[in-house]
Scaffold this motif. Structure first.
Motif, mmCIF file in Angstrom:
data_model
loop_
_atom_site.group_PDB
_atom_site.id
_atom_site.type_symbol
_atom_site.label_atom_id
_atom_site.label_comp_id
_atom_site.label_asym_id
_atom_site.label_seq_id
_atom_site.Cartn_x
_atom_site.Cartn_y
_atom_site.Cartn_z
ATOM 1 N N TYR A 168 11.680 -9.212 100.689
ATOM 2 C CA TYR A 168 12.622 -8.571 101.595
ATOM 3 C C TYR A 168 14.135 -8.989 100.351
ATOM 4 O O TYR A 168 15.337 -8.367 100.283
ATOM 5 C CB TYR A 168 12.960 -9.538 102.329
ATOM 6 N N ALA B 52 16.838 -6.378 98.719
ATOM 7 C CA ALA B 52 17.993 -6.728 98.547
ATOM 8 C C ALA B 52 19.220 -6.819 97.808
ATOM 9 O O ALA B 52 20.470 -5.928 97.555
ATOM 10 C CB ALA B 52 18.232 -7.984 99.672
ATOM 11 N N HIS C 107 17.900 -0.637 102.612
ATOM 12 C CA HIS C 107 18.749 -1.868 103.562
ATOM 13 C C HIS C 107 17.990 -1.901 104.892
ATOM 14 O O HIS C 107 18.296 -2.470 105.303
ATOM 15 C CB HIS C 107 19.814 -1.421 104.043
ATOM 16 N N VAL D 39 15.456 -3.781 104.697
ATOM 17 C CA VAL D 39 15.602 -5.429 104.770
ATOM 18 C C VAL D 39 15.622 -6.549 105.809
ATOM 19 O O VAL D 39 15.734 -7.493 106.116
ATOM 20 C CB VAL D 39 16.896 -6.022 103.498
ATOM 21 N N ALA E 89 21.251 -10.185 101.874
ATOM 22 C CA ALA E 89 21.218 -9.087 103.074
ATOM 23 C C ALA E 89 22.594 -9.174 103.551
ATOM 24 O O ALA E 89 23.031 -7.768 103.767
ATOM 25 C CB ALA E 89 20.594 -9.590 103.861
ATOM 26 N N SER F 271 24.913 -7.407 101.546
ATOM 27 C CA SER F 271 25.057 -5.612 101.191
ATOM 28 C C SER F 271 24.915 -5.238 102.919
ATOM 29 O O SER F 271 25.460 -4.126 102.376
ATOM 30 C CB SER F 271 23.497 -5.608 101.073
#
Length: 378
Positions: free
Chosen positions: A130, A134, A160, A163, A194, A197
């Motif tokens: 993950y 990211a 995304h 993630v 994350a 993001s």
């Protein structure tokens, strides 16, 4: 994307002609042959050409080109090209396009929620990290904001989604490090990027989606602070889900991405508490420095702390953060100049941070970051 041809292999007639010019008019020869020295960032980025595989349009791990680089390095390499294109669009934006195409070799569209595998895949993989994904979201959002090309935003959104699929309620929340729960861990290195993001993607979303993204980003930040922030403000590496045991190891990139989350929250809410926390964390990052004032972590981690320092400088105009970034950039460049590292990830990390430093001297790049740092559409 091939390395420049050595002078000894160039057209001999050209060499003869230059020799005649030197005899007839030395000043004219100097005027026509003297070229400005490349910037430090350009010099290191040019070096990366030797890792490029023209046929597959991807970078290889080492210059022997036996093995492709992992997607983690791919994110750093792509972000380097994005930064370079702010300074030389004609050369580097086509390279961005080629590499984006080549990165499809890592993209797995055959699973329920597509994402990037660590290495080129035939699909139906289940080895995705993950955190690797990211990083790709952040660099694609930067590419989209810079170029306006929809393909980058589309892939950022798709990645995304993968993630966020790593979040569950074990230990009260948090995103796993690996989709098959390898290492039984939830790590700062995935939760921090994350969250960032979520925040940065909200700018390019409809109001309802943006609200959800910001709420999700805050939720991730709150979990990470509660679970993995140490008393001194720095962020620890991970927590074992089955036992709740925390690894208290501190790496620069963990703290760097959380620092950037606090800066985004301050820009969005204007709540001074977020800026105060960013400053507290940034001050605690002094403990990452060696006796020469240089970040002691490997470049693949510490270049992200340099990026956070530069963002802190853009946000506060405090020279302390800029000078801290400059010291590490200079040390990394001097080390590269003396003996480039064999793996592409280290050299790309050096190039990326040098471009970010050069952004501060480019009016166009300054305008780009003024707009990018604004959490709302201009």
């Amino acid at each position: 994307m091939k390395y420049p041809e050595p002078i000894s292999r160039r057209n001999s007639l050209k060499t003869i002609g230059l020799g005649w010019m030197a005899l007839q008019c030395p000043t004219l020869l100097q005027a026509q042959t003297k070229q400005p020295a490349p910037s430090r960032a350009r010099e290191v980025t040019d070096w990366l050409d030797r890792y490029w595989d023209d046929k597959r349009e991807i970078y290889m791990d080492k210059a022997d080109k036996k093995n492709p680089t992992a997607i983690w390095a791919g994110g750093i390499l792509f972000s380097t090209l994005v930064a370079a294109a702010r300074h030389d669009k004609q050369r580097f934006q086509p390279m961005m396009n080629h590499y984006f195409k080549g990165l499809e070799a890592y993209w797995d569209p055959k699973v329920k929620i597509p994402g990037y595998e660590p290495l080129p895949t035939a699909g139906n993989g289940n080895d995705k990290y993950y955190d690797d994904n990211a990083w790709m979201v952040l660099t694609f959002l930067e590419a989209y904001e810079q170029t306006g090309e929809a393909k980058y935003l589309r892939r950022a959104k798709e990645t995304h989604d993968f993630v966020l699929s790593g979040w569950d309620d074990q230990l009260g929340g948090g995103i796993w490090w690996h989709e098959r729960h390898n290492d039984d861990a939830k790590n700062t290195c995935v939760n921090a990027p994350a969250a960032l993001s979520c925040f940065r993607l909200s700018k390019f979303s409809d109001p309802k989606t943006a609200e959800k993204l910001i709420a999700q980003g805050k939720k991730i930040v709150e979990w990470t602070v509660k679970t993995l922030q140490s008393e001194d403000g720095l962020f620890m590496d991970h927590i074992k889900v089955s036992t709740g045991k925390i690894s208290r190891a501190r790496l620069t990139y963990n703290t760097a991405l959380m620092l950037r989350c606090f800066l985004w929250l301050h820009s969005y809410t204007n709540d001074p508490a977020h800026l105060a926390e960013a400053k507290r964390v940034a001050k605690a990052a002094d403990s990452f420095l060696d006796g020469n004032g240089v970040y002691r972590d490997l470049q693949k981690w510490s270049h992200l702390m340099v990026e956070a320092d530069i963002e802190m400088y853009r946000h506060t105009k405090d020279d302390y953060y800029l000078n801290r970034a400059k010291k590490t950039c200079t040390a990394h460049y001097d080390s590269w100049k003396s003996a480039p590292k064999p793996e592409v990830i280290d050299n790309a990390s050096c190039a990326r941070e040098l471009w970010l430093l050069e952004d501060l001297d480019s009016p166009a790049a300054v305008r780009f970051w003024q707009n990018s740092d604004n959490p709302r559409k201009s």
